[in-house]
Write a protein that holds these residues in place. Structure first.
Motif, short mmCIF file in Angstrom:
data_model
loop_
_atom_site.label_atom_id
_atom_site.label_comp_id
_atom_site.label_asym_id
_atom_site.label_seq_id
_atom_site.Cartn_x
_atom_site.Cartn_y
_atom_site.Cartn_z
N MET A 1 0.64 -1.24 -0.04
CA MET A 1 -0.27 0.02 -0.04
C MET A 1 0.98 1.38 0.14
SD MET A 1 -2.77 1.25 2.64
CE MET A 1 -2.03 2.59 3.65
N ILE A 2 0.46 2.18 -0.91
CA ILE A 2 1.18 3.61 -0.88
C ILE A 2 0.25 4.25 0.03
CG2 ILE A 2 1.90 5.32 -2.13
CD1 ILE A 2 1.93 2.97 -4.43
N ASP A 3 1.08 5.42 1.03
CA ASP A 3 0.11 6.17 1.88
C ASP A 3 0.67 7.53 1.58
OD1 ASP A 3 -2.06 6.24 3.92
OD2 ASP A 3 -0.14 7.24 4.97
N LEU A 4 0.02 8.45 1.28
CA LEU A 4 0.15 9.74 1.17
C LEU A 4 -0.26 10.98 1.99
CD1 LEU A 4 -0.32 10.19 -2.74
CD2 LEU A 4 1.82 9.41 -1.69
N ASP A 5 0.52 11.78 2.50
CA ASP A 5 0.16 12.80 3.41
C ASP A 5 0.19 13.88 2.44
OD1 ASP A 5 -0.51 14.65 5.57
OD2 ASP A 5 1.28 14.06 6.53
N ILE A 6 -1.01 14.82 2.25
CA ILE A 6 -1.47 15.62 1.29
C ILE A 6 -1.90 16.94 1.91
CG2 ILE A 6 -2.41 16.33 -0.90
CD1 ILE A 6 -2.66 13.33 -1.56
N ASP A 7 -1.11 18.08 1.65
CA ASP A 7 -1.64 19.42 1.95
C ASP A 7 -2.28 19.80 0.82
OD1 ASP A 7 -1.45 21.66 3.64
OD2 ASP A 7 -0.53 22.66 1.92
N MET A 8 -4.00 20.01 0.94
CA MET A 8 -4.70 20.05 -0.05
C MET A 8 -5.33 21.48 0.28
SD MET A 8 -6.45 18.76 -2.75
CE MET A 8 -6.10 16.85 -2.52
N ARG A 9 -5.78 22.26 -1.05
CA ARG A 9 -6.65 23.30 -0.99
C ARG A 9 -7.41 23.04 -1.98
NH1 ARG A 9 -7.61 28.41 0.79
NH2 ARG A 9 -8.60 29.77 -0.62
N THR B 1 -7.30 6.82 4.16
CA THR B 1 -6.77 5.89 5.10
C THR B 1 -6.62 6.78 6.57
OG1 THR B 1 -4.33 7.10 4.50
CG2 THR B 1 -5.27 5.09 3.35
N GLY B 2 -6.95 7.82 6.80
CA GLY B 2 -7.15 8.62 8.15
C GLY B 2 -7.90 9.89 8.34
N PRO B 3 -8.07 10.28 9.36
CA PRO B 3 -8.78 11.72 9.50
C PRO B 3 -8.08 12.68 8.79
CG PRO B 3 -7.76 10.92 11.32
CD PRO B 3 -7.45 9.72 10.65
N PHE B 4 -9.12 13.60 8.55
CA PHE B 4 -8.53 14.70 7.90
C PHE B 4 -8.61 16.00 8.92
CE2 PHE B 4 -12.82 13.78 6.02
CZ PHE B 4 -13.46 14.87 6.15
N GLN B 5 -7.91 17.21 8.53
CA GLN B 5 -8.00 18.32 9.50
C GLN B 5 -7.84 19.55 8.42
OE1 GLN B 5 -4.78 16.08 10.09
NE2 GLN B 5 -6.33 14.92 11.32
N ILE B 6 -8.70 20.30 8.98
CA ILE B 6 -8.93 21.85 8.12
C ILE B 6 -8.66 23.00 8.90
CG2 ILE B 6 -10.15 23.10 6.30
CD1 ILE B 6 -11.63 19.58 7.61
N GLU B 7 -7.70 23.86 8.40
CA GLU B 7 -7.28 25.01 9.18
C GLU B 7 -6.84 26.08 8.36
OE1 GLU B 7 -5.30 26.23 13.38
OE2 GLU B 7 -5.01 24.21 12.46
N ASP B 8 -7.02 27.34 8.54
CA ASP B 8 -6.48 28.48 7.47
C ASP B 8 -6.65 28.09 5.85
OD1 ASP B 8 -5.52 29.81 9.85
OD2 ASP B 8 -3.65 28.53 10.11
N TRP C 1 -4.76 15.77 4.12
CA TRP C 1 -5.54 14.39 3.51
C TRP C 1 -4.50 13.27 3.97
CZ3 TRP C 1 -8.77 13.80 -1.08
CH2 TRP C 1 -10.01 14.88 -0.94
N HIS C 2 -4.99 12.02 4.04
CA HIS C 2 -4.30 10.85 4.38
C HIS C 2 -4.86 9.79 3.17
CE1 HIS C 2 -2.09 12.14 7.71
NE2 HIS C 2 -3.33 12.73 8.20
#
Length: 237
Positions: A1-9, A103-110, A115-116
């Motif tokens: 499995m490939i897991d990405l941590d993405i900073d998204m707008r 694959t995991g919870p997401f957080q939104i700020e500023d 995203w995971h």
């Protein structure tokens, strides 16, 4: 499995637009994508620094054109647990249509969202990221690739990992910052690269206060580590 941590707008997301206009942050605790109806249901924690900002943020969220439903589950001071249903965004559709999954919870700020996202194959990842670039602004902050044995180990020891996280989360802001600065400046190296006197000067407090902050943070982290070790030992028998 490939897991990405993405900073998204995303440019069609109610949560991102709301955090752009109001000083509020959202953290998802549960989510469910209805692919047939093209909607995302979520349970989130909304947190602000004032009650006024919380009310403003929830009002802006309810009034967003892509928000189908938004309701309060509980509220206390500057924090609320809310349930929402939003229209499927372009990014969600793109990830799903190209073999990806959350694959995991997401957080939104500023105005940005963390995203995971997981993929089973390199070609799915490449195709999804290329498609995302057309309508979204994002950067891949971290990429990990796990084999079956690693994934099994992570799942098998998830409770131990939570025990360790709980120890870290129990630190106050002061303890966390003192611990971080001491470590980065070599306080725990042999020989030490900084002293309690220098740390006291850095924080503009007494040497005794620095020492107490470090001892409290060390004890909390150590309790988390020992708890995780004990749970791992118990699972082996």
């Amino acid at each position: 499995m490939i897991d990405l941590d993405i900073d998204m707008r995303q440019y069609d997301c109610p949560f991102i637009d709301t955090t752009d206009d109001v000083d509020i942050a959202f953290s998802a605790v549960q989510w469910q994508l209805d692919t047939d109806a093209e909607k995302l249901e979520t349970r989130l924690i909304a947190k602000t620094d004032s009650r006024g900002a919380l009310e403003d943020g929830l009002r802006a969220l309810r009034e967003h054109p892509n928000m189908t439903n938004c309701y309060i589950l509980s509220k206390r001071d500057t924090t609320a647990e809310i349930g929402t249903k939003i229209e499927e965004t372009n990014a969600m559709r793109t990830i799903q249509n190209n073999g990806g999954y959350i694959t995991g919870p997401f957080q939104i700020e500023d105005g940005r969202e963390r995203w995971h996202v997981g993929f089973d194959a390199d070609e799915d990842e490449d195709r999804a990221l290329a498609a995302l670039e057309r309508h979204n602004d994002f950067s891949v902050e971290n990429r990990d690739q796990f084999g079956p044995s690693t994934l099994f180990d992570l799942l098998e020891n998830s409770e131990s990992a939570m025990q360790l996280l709980d120890g870290c989360r129990s630190l106050t802001d002061t303890e966390r910052e003192t611990f971080r600065v001491a470590s980065r400046n070599g306080y725990y190296e042999t020989p030490r690269e900084t002293t309690l006197d220098e740390l006291a000067d850095h924080f503009d407090i007494s040497k005794t206060a620095v020492s107490m902050n470090l001892r409290r943070s060390e004890r909390k982290v150590l309790d988390g580590v020992l708890g995780a070790i004990e749970r791992m030992d118990d699972d082996q028998f």
